[in-house]
Scaffold this active site. Structure first.
Site, mmCIF file in Angstrom:
data_model
loop_
_atom_site.group_PDB
_atom_site.id
_atom_site.type_symbol
_atom_site.label_atom_id
_atom_site.label_comp_id
_atom_site.label_asym_id
_atom_site.label_seq_id
_atom_site.Cartn_x
_atom_site.Cartn_y
_atom_site.Cartn_z
ATOM 1 N N GLU A 11 -10.305 6.436 4.964
ATOM 2 C CA GLU A 11 -9.194 5.928 5.777
ATOM 3 C C GLU A 11 -9.245 6.473 7.212
ATOM 4 O OE1 GLU A 11 -5.466 5.235 3.703
ATOM 5 O OE2 GLU A 11 -6.379 5.870 1.830
ATOM 6 N N ASP A 44 0.848 -1.182 0.000
ATOM 7 C CA ASP A 44 0.000 0.000 0.000
ATOM 8 C C ASP A 44 0.897 1.251 0.000
ATOM 9 O OD1 ASP A 44 -2.171 1.664 0.108
ATOM 10 O OD2 ASP A 44 -3.166 0.618 1.743
HETATM 11 C C1 BGC Z 1 -5.146 2.867 0.519
HETATM 12 C C2 BGC Z 1 -5.428 1.836 -0.528
HETATM 13 C C3 BGC Z 1 -5.417 2.459 -1.888
HETATM 14 C C4 BGC Z 1 -4.116 3.178 -2.115
HETATM 15 C C5 BGC Z 1 -4.029 3.888 -3.428
HETATM 16 C C6 BGC Z 1 -3.931 3.660 0.203
HETATM 17 O O1 BGC Z 1 -3.759 4.702 1.110
HETATM 18 O O2 BGC Z 1 -4.998 2.255 1.767
HETATM 19 O O3 BGC Z 1 -6.638 1.191 -0.274
HETATM 20 O O4 BGC Z 1 -5.611 1.480 -2.865
HETATM 21 O O5 BGC Z 1 -3.903 4.127 -1.101
HETATM 22 O O6 BGC Z 1 -4.820 5.001 -3.457
HETATM 23 C C1 BGC Z 2 -4.398 7.651 -0.196
HETATM 24 C C2 BGC Z 2 -4.208 8.082 -1.589
HETATM 25 C C3 BGC Z 2 -4.353 9.552 -1.512
HETATM 26 C C4 BGC Z 2 -3.253 10.092 -0.653
HETATM 27 C C5 BGC Z 2 -3.339 11.551 -0.495
HETATM 28 C C6 BGC Z 2 -3.209 8.111 0.596
HETATM 29 O O1 BGC Z 2 -3.176 7.624 1.883
HETATM 30 O O2 BGC Z 2 -4.625 6.320 -0.156
HETATM 31 O O3 BGC Z 2 -5.065 7.505 -2.497
HETATM 32 O O4 BGC Z 2 -4.335 10.136 -2.760
HETATM 33 O O5 BGC Z 2 -3.187 9.499 0.594
HETATM 34 O O6 BGC Z 2 -2.504 12.141 -1.379
#
Ligand code: BGC
Ligand code: BGC
Length: 837
Positions: A521, A322
């Protein structure tokens, strides 16, 4: 979970000592692969395909191999970088879009897909050329794209109990992804949430592992096609990813990215269950979790990745980390993590860290820290994904079937599937007889969530957090209000929208739409199961309407069951619509009777998890898992339930520090000299500080006295929000969040102000000059956003912040502040241009 039977120790124990565990006590996270099921991964490549993979691998240089195991974010990588570094993959994170525009039109996504593909195929920089693969979070439809069909989030799909529908949703989502040229989605999330305080609980179908497992195969077949389909892109399909391996939904207190302190049995039976159908259906990729199991981060858990997943369960696809999760592994940083390669990771999501990660990994392969055969295995898995997709033979994205057929985004038959899903996902919890609404009535529609498509769609919609999006960004979509209005008219009645529930003409019934606002999140983590205080006013509206003798139907928009007993007692009917997405008409379908007065569609939604009787996690349930009323069974009497939350916490959001002119609980507003001396804690206004050099008074914004004004003399001052207990905002910093201050400049300000944070009560040398402040339009409210990374880059320790907001002014100035909070790019009006690394 109840107590677990003791597990027999066996000889094959693979013990990992949790170097990540805090404190000196090593925690053992032992795994017993032989206790896990043996699964057959379907044959997805032909012999010729496998031979091709091996032939390419044999021709690759070390540099090319390292490039292939790295995925960069489109916000931080150009086609030129892809050409030069031979990167294996890109993603668009929740806030990233082509040309730096998260809201770029569909055409731009396809153009960028072509540019990246062509860069990856440029043989001038060396052969073999390997086509790039683009992954996206199409987690409830192709949800980053304007105009796409937005399906209910998984919690709502969990209520439908309809795996066949899930497969059709997967098919539609795959088709829409193909229109804009991506080939891979980071879905489905197969989390089995055990604590709905978790900010990602809505991304999971259910707290019941067998219900989640019953959907997984359907979603994967919908997205990828059956495992026998080869290549995937030859049909209307994309590669899927099950995430987040493992026990993302099992962390203590539902803390996002936290630790699942559970037995191996619980790990396997609850959180492991969905991976069985995933592997049986040949899921192409699996994403590891940010979280830990008994103190060991999953991103580098050799036992669970290599021994269990690949070894015992025969997963033959590709394992990806991730977003910079490797940087959280003990001994690693975003720039380097050989331990995770060794543990079995095949591709690294290194969004903005890819270049440093490339350099360090290359050096580690050259000096033998990373074994060549492990690198070869990882690269072979990346190549197999590309071979299975058909990328080598498919040509550039715009030449492939479905590409550029923009009419397919939000096509009527796609929306029809989503609307069906909305109908089937709604759960009727109370109905003393007001529903279904009879034809011809006058309906009042109230509540702050009535006419807000972003709100009904939740997080991961157009942007990461899904906040700050107006209805016009959702062409073709229907808000709950407009769906109700259409239905009321179709049955010969009328509807009126009035968010606060006031009316001119007395209605026959009122529908009050309320609930959560979007989050994604950790931003959605809560400490108790309550609706935030500022979201409760529609419940007062329900009460007022009832007092006037008007029948009330409560419709709740929410990512999770919450303690809302007052609404349940007050309203005559209560429906949870979860996060229904773009097809708000599906909600109206369920509320109105047809012309003959009989219901048009009966409810079929059943709770995908229990509904709490109090706000305490683990407390008693009001409605059990599987509860849901049907029209066919007739109205049901209601015995009022106690309105006692059972918790002392008021449910405020932890990332709001100052609101409506007052510090949030546990925060204090302090005015002092630049060096912190002569500090005054501001409790009442008006008041003077610094011997009369600073005047603090109330001013109006949003509500009466919803802000504080500061008039500072030429010797300057510091204004600060401080708490006794420091907070940890390192996840927020990693997630590109901003410090948002809703401010007004009330005088000319010529010098740059500085903003800083304090760590554990001490200055921690992180002053960030904010030139933008002086340029804000005078006497106008603006939300100024400062990337948290600016404070980190300037030296703040984001894990121990005791003052997230400290503004230092060295001249005479007047300004007002109404709100200070953490939030996303889309919530900011002006963004400070400061150094982020
Ligand atoms: C999330 C994932 C997601 C990835 C890409 C991460 O922060 O936990 O679920 O697929 O970002 O955006
Ligand atoms: C998320 C991404 C998001 C980013 C913020 C990550 O934790 O999963 O998809 O774009 O944070 O820039």
């Amino acid at each position: 979970m109840a107590t677990q039977p003791a597990l027999a120790q066996t000889a094959q124990t693979d013990t990992v000592v949790a170097a990540d565990a805090p404190g000196d006590m090593p925690v053992e996270a032992s795994v017993h692969p032989e206790q896990w099921p043996e699964i057959a991964f379907p044959r997805v490549l032909t012999e010729a395909g496998e031979a091709r993979v091996q032939a390419i691998l044999a021709r690759m240089t070390v540099e090319q191999k390292v490039g292939q195991i790295i995925q960069a974010d489109i916000a931080s990588v150009t086609p030129e970088d892809v050409r030069r570094y031979r990167l294996g993959s890109v993603l668009n994170g929740g806030n990233s879009g082509p040309g730096g525009d998260d809201l770029a039109p569909a055409e731009k996504w396809l153009e960028l897909a072509d540019a990246l593909y062509e860069a990856s195929m440029d043989v001038a920089v060396g052969e073999p050329a390997i086509p790039i693969v683009w992954g996206t979070d199409a987690v409830h439809g192709h949800s980053n794209i304007i105009g796409a069909t937005i399906f209910p989030h998984n919690v709502g799909l969990g209520a439908t109990r309809d795996p066949e529908l899930i497969e059709r949703i997967g098919q539609v989502t795959a088709v829409e992804i193909r229109v804009t040229g991506q080939e891979w989605t980071f879905a489905p999330t197969v989390a089995v949430p055990q604590d709905y305080r978790w900010g990602r609980a809505y991304e999971g179908y259910s707290s019941d592992p067998s219900l989640v497992a019953a959907y997984v195969g359907s979603m994967i077949r919908g997205l990828q096609g059956p495992p026998s389909i080869s290549p995937i892109l030859a049909g209307p399909h994309v590669a899927a990813s099950t995430k987040h391996y493992l026990a993302d939904g099992g962390t203590t207190d539902g803390r996002d990215q936290g630790d699942a302190a559970i037995s191996e049995l619980e790990l396997r039976l609850i959180h492991g269950a969905p991976y069985i159908p995933a592997i049986e259906n040949g899921v192409a990729t699996i994403m590891t979790s940010f979280s830990s199991w008994n103190g060991v981060k999953l991103s580098a858990h050799r036992g669970l990745i290599t021994d269990v997943l690949k070894g015992r369960m025969n997963f033959d696809g590709m394992v990806i980390t991730d977003w910079n999760a490797h940087g959280q592994v003990a001994g690693c940083s975003n720039a380097s993590c050989p331990r995770a390669v060794d543990a079995g990771i095949d591709m690294f999501m290194a969004p903005d860290s890819w270049r440093m990660f490339y350099d360090s990994t290359l050096a580690q392969v050259r000096d033998g820290t990373i074994a060549m055969d492990r690198l070869d295995d990882a690269v072979a898995r990346v190549l197999r994904l590309k071979e299975r997709l058909g990328l080598f033979a498919m040509g550039k994205p715009s030449q492939r079937a479905l590409s550029g057929e923009y009419d397919l985004l939000g096509a009527p038959d796609h929306r029809a599937v989503a609307r069906e899903a909305v109908r089937k996902s709604m759960v009727l919890l109370k109905n003393t007889g007001v529903l279904p609404l009879q034809p011809g009535g006058r309906i009042l529609v109230a509540g702050d969530a009535a006419n807000d498509i972003a709100r009904q769609s939740g997080g991961w919609t157009l942007s990461w957090q899904g906040t700050g999006l107006e209805n016009d960004l959702f062409p073709g979509a229907t808000s709950l209000w407009s769906g109700i209005e259409q239905a009321a008219r179709a049955t010969g009645g009328s509807a009126q929208l009035s968010e606060d529930g006031t009316f001119m003409q007395r209605p026959d019934a009122a529908i009050v739409i309320f609930g959560e606002t979007p989050y994604a999140e950790f931003q959605g983590d809560i400490t108790t199961l309550q609706l935030r205080p500022e979201l409760r006013s529609p419940i007062a509206t329900m009460r007022r309407l009832k007092e006037q003798g008007i029948p009330v139907i409560a419709v709740m928009i929410t990512g999770r069951p919450l303690y809302v007993n007052e609404a349940l007692n007050t309203a005559d009917a209560f429906v949870t619509a979860w996060l229904p997405g773009s097809e708000g008409g599906g909600v109206a379908d369920m509320l109105f009777a047809g012309r003959n007065g009989v219901f048009a569609h009966d409810f079929q939604g059943l709770l995908p998890t229990g509904w709490p009787a109090t706000a305490k996690h683990g407390g008693p349930m009001l409605f059990p898992f599987g509860y849901g009323l049907r029209y066919a069974d007739g109205p049901r009497a209601w015995t009022p339930v106690p309105q006692e939350s059972g918790v002392s916490d008021d449910g405020s959001n932890g990332s709001v520090f100052f609101e409506l002119g007052s510090p949030a609980s546990s925060w204090s507003l302090i005015v002092s000299e630049d060096d912190g001396s002569n500090a005054l804690r501001v409790t009442t206004v008006p008041v003077d500080a610094l011997h009369g050099r600073v005047r603090i008074s109330a001013t109006d914004h949003g509500v009466q006295e919803g802000a504080r004004s500061f008039t500072i003399d030429s010797q300057g001052a510091a204004i600060e929000l401080a708490a006794m207990d420091p907070i940890d905002i390192s996840r927020e910093t990693n997630g590109d969040m901003l410090l948002l201050s809703t401010v007004r400049r009330d005088s000319s300000i010529t010098d740059a102000l500085s903003m800083s944070m304090r760590c554990d009560g001490n200055p921690c040398d992180n002053s960030v000059p904010i030139a933008e402040f002086g340029r804000l339009a005078e006497r106008e409210w603006t939300t100024l956003g400062i990337p948290l990374k600016c404070f980190r880059a300037a030296g703040a320790d984001m894990g121990r912040i005791s003052s997230p907001f400290r503004i230092t002014i060295n001249q005479a100035a007047a300004l007002s502040i109404s709100r200070v909070a953490l939030g996303s790019l889309s919530d900011a009006g002006v963004i400070a241009n400061c150094k982020t690394d």
